[in-house]
Design an enzyme around this catalytic site. Structure first.
Site, short mmCIF file in Angstrom:
data_model
loop_
_atom_site.label_atom_id
_atom_site.label_comp_id
_atom_site.label_asym_id
_atom_site.label_seq_id
_atom_site.Cartn_x
_atom_site.Cartn_y
_atom_site.Cartn_z
N GLY A 166 2.59 21.73 -23.81
CA GLY A 166 2.39 20.77 -24.90
C GLY A 166 1.42 21.25 -25.97
O GLY A 166 1.14 20.54 -26.93
N ASN A 291 11.97 27.19 -19.16
CA ASN A 291 10.81 27.40 -18.30
C ASN A 291 11.27 28.26 -17.13
O ASN A 291 12.15 27.86 -16.36
CB ASN A 291 10.23 26.07 -17.82
CG ASN A 291 9.54 25.30 -18.94
OD1 ASN A 291 9.58 24.09 -18.99
ND2 ASN A 291 8.93 26.00 -19.88
N ARG A 293 10.19 29.10 -14.24
CA ARG A 293 9.35 28.86 -13.06
C ARG A 293 9.76 27.52 -12.43
O ARG A 293 10.59 26.82 -12.98
CB ARG A 293 7.89 28.74 -13.50
CG ARG A 293 7.76 27.68 -14.61
CD ARG A 293 6.33 27.39 -15.00
NE ARG A 293 6.23 26.67 -16.25
CZ ARG A 293 6.33 25.35 -16.39
NH1 ARG A 293 6.56 24.59 -15.35
NH2 ARG A 293 6.22 24.79 -17.59
#
Ligand code: ADP
Ligand code: ADP
Ligand code: MG
Length: 452
Positions: A166, A291, A293
């Site tokens: 963020g 992402n 992961r």
């Protein structure tokens, strides 16, 4: 299973989650810990534990050489990076492999390719995945940026190519704001991420955040459907659901197929997530990032599909071919996750670590509590404020919400402020129960609740 022992290069609830998955697979665990985490639940639960230095993360969990050396010396044959810290650092993945161990995740090249949000946009576009209108690559300087601004108009976002969590995102509503924000954003990106690269995206206003979980072994790819993560504060998820509500079948199929196409395009190996913004009026969706992961909200997907994502990561890393076929993965019911943070909503969400005096965890069917907590545990001040997650499953969203209300009513964490009460209020809110919210909802709701 070829992995025998796994070094856990992370902390908190995700370290505990990884230990449990390893135990179920008969894999030995070695937990890395900083001075501040010597008494952590992960250290208590792991087979072995190794000190990797002082509390501040830059001197322990973020220090590649220290972590790799500790892992190597521990005799572990693999390293699980969790999320945050070094999880999306391609150099870390390479260093683990160079030291003769297996990295539980995609290879360094894939991480670099997809972790750079601009490079990922390009790959997505090439794989036929719709992206948010914006700059084609990084914007070289403010003059180049002005050309994109003229093309896409306002409001727009200036985003750091290396951003995450963020952070590294600014909104400009007009040219004056743009002229002020752009140089600030470049400086901040350089300071925060060691990379001043920026790109520009149009703001998709009334959008929901919908993301697709996928798994791949380099040959075979599956998706595990999507999650709804629109309830965010400062662009960080607070509450997540699976599946996304009111998603037309053809949109779900297109989104999930896009994610798999993207993973396949880079021969991705492991678990990953493709994040999209979804416009519920036009039904258009736009790629925002990948992402590379495990994600905080992965348990919601596990609850509705029965797939153990962390075990799948470990099996893929161990060289096993993907054992599950797409047609075996079905959505069953609905799941909601509440992130429990050590923050005081009454005081602008100030992180307030402290000691857990009383802990009462909700029990009953279809309730899961993934946390780092035990009675008497003192939360250290150095890290992310996430204490744990309450995840609840039900046959449909309404039953799930009712069960969540009861579970949050039972959950008692005394000794430090938490976001439990905020979640209780959210479960009663007509916009939440009525499925009428987008990514802008929670910020306004918080203002109305806590700053009257
Ligand atoms: P998820 O994407 O798994 O839903 P978040 O976006 O909140 O969850 O990120 C997971 C964790 O990783 C958080 O602790 C967040 O602060 C951290 N994180 C992710 N990327 C970065 C980054 N580039 N820099 C710093 N922290 C990050
Ligand atoms: P991070 O890497 O920090 O997770 P993302 O690019 O995934 O950053 O964006 C985080 C959040 O910011 C999104 O979930 C969404 O709520 C908001 N956001 C990002 N890009 C846009 C956009 N172009 N328009 C509107 N909201 C956006
Ligand atoms: Mg994101």
């Amino acid at each position: 299973m070829t992995l025998r022992s796994v070094f856990i290069a992370n902390r908190g609830e995700i370290a505990v989650r990884i230990i449990r998955a390893c135990n179920e697979l008969g894999i030995r665990t070695v937990q890395a810990y900083s001075d501040a985490d010597a008494d952590s639940l992960a250290v208590i639960l792991a087979d072995d534990a190794v000190n990797i230095g002082p509390g501040p993360a830059a001197k322990s969990y973020l220090d590649i050489e220290t972590v790799v050396t500790a892992a190597h010396n521990s005799g572990a044959d693999a390293v699980h990076p969790g999320y945050g810290f070094l999880a999306e650092n391609g150099d870390f993945a390479d260093a683990v492999v160079a030291a003769g161990m297996t990295f539980v995740g995609p290879d360094g090249a894939s991480i670099r390719l997809l972790g750079d949000k601009v490079a990922a946009r390009k790959i997505a576009a090439e794989a036929g995945v719709p992206t948010v209108p914006g700059s084609v690559g990084r914007v070289a300087d403010i003059d180049a940026a002005r050309a994109t601004v003229t093309e896409i108009g306002f409001p727009l976002m200036i985003k750091a190519a290396a951003g995450g969590g963020g952070r590294g995102i600014r909104v400009a509503h007009n040219i004056d704001e743009f002229e002020t924000c752009f140089p600030q954003a470049a400086r901040e990106a350089a300071a925060s991420f060691g990379d001043d690269g920026l790109y520009i995206e149009k703001v998709i206003g009334a959008a929901r955040h919908v993301e697709v979980q996928f798994l791949g072994d380099g040959q075979n790819y599956v998706h595990c459907f999507e999650r709804e993560c629109s309830l965010q504060r400062r662009r960080q998820k607070v509450w997540e659901e699976a599946p996304a509500f009111d998603l037309p079948g053809q949109v779900r199929t297109a989104m999930c197929d896009s994610a798999v196409a993207l993973a396949r395009a880079v021969n991705y190996c492991g678990a990953g997530t493709v994040e999209y913004l979804y416009d519920p009026i036009t039904h258009e969706f736009y790629f925002i990032e990948v992402n590379t992961r495990i994600q905080v909200e992965h348990p919601t997907t596990e609850m509705i599909t029965g797939v153990d994502l962390v075990q799948a990561m470990l099996r893929i890393a161990g060289g096993e071919p993907l054992a599950i076929h797409q047609d075996e993965i079905k959505i069953s019911g609905h799941a909601i996750e509440c992130r429990i943070n050590a923050e005081d909503p009454e005081k602008n969400f100030m992180p307030r670590p402290g000691t857990v005096e009383t802990l009462r965890v909700p029990e009953g069917a279809n309730i899961r509590f993934d946390s780092m907590l035990y009675e008497g545990y003192t939360v250290p001040p150095f890290y992310d404020s996430l204490l744990g997650k309450l995840i609840v499953h039900g046959p449909d969203r309404d039953v799930c919400l009712a069960r969540l209300r009861v579970a949050l009513g039972e959950l008692q964490i005394d000794g430090l402020p938490t976001t439990v009460a905020l979640h209780r209020l959210l479960t009663e809110d007509p916009a939440i129960t009525g499925r009428e919210f987008d990514t802008r909802f929670l910020e306004g709701w918080i203002e109305r609740q806590f700053q009257p």
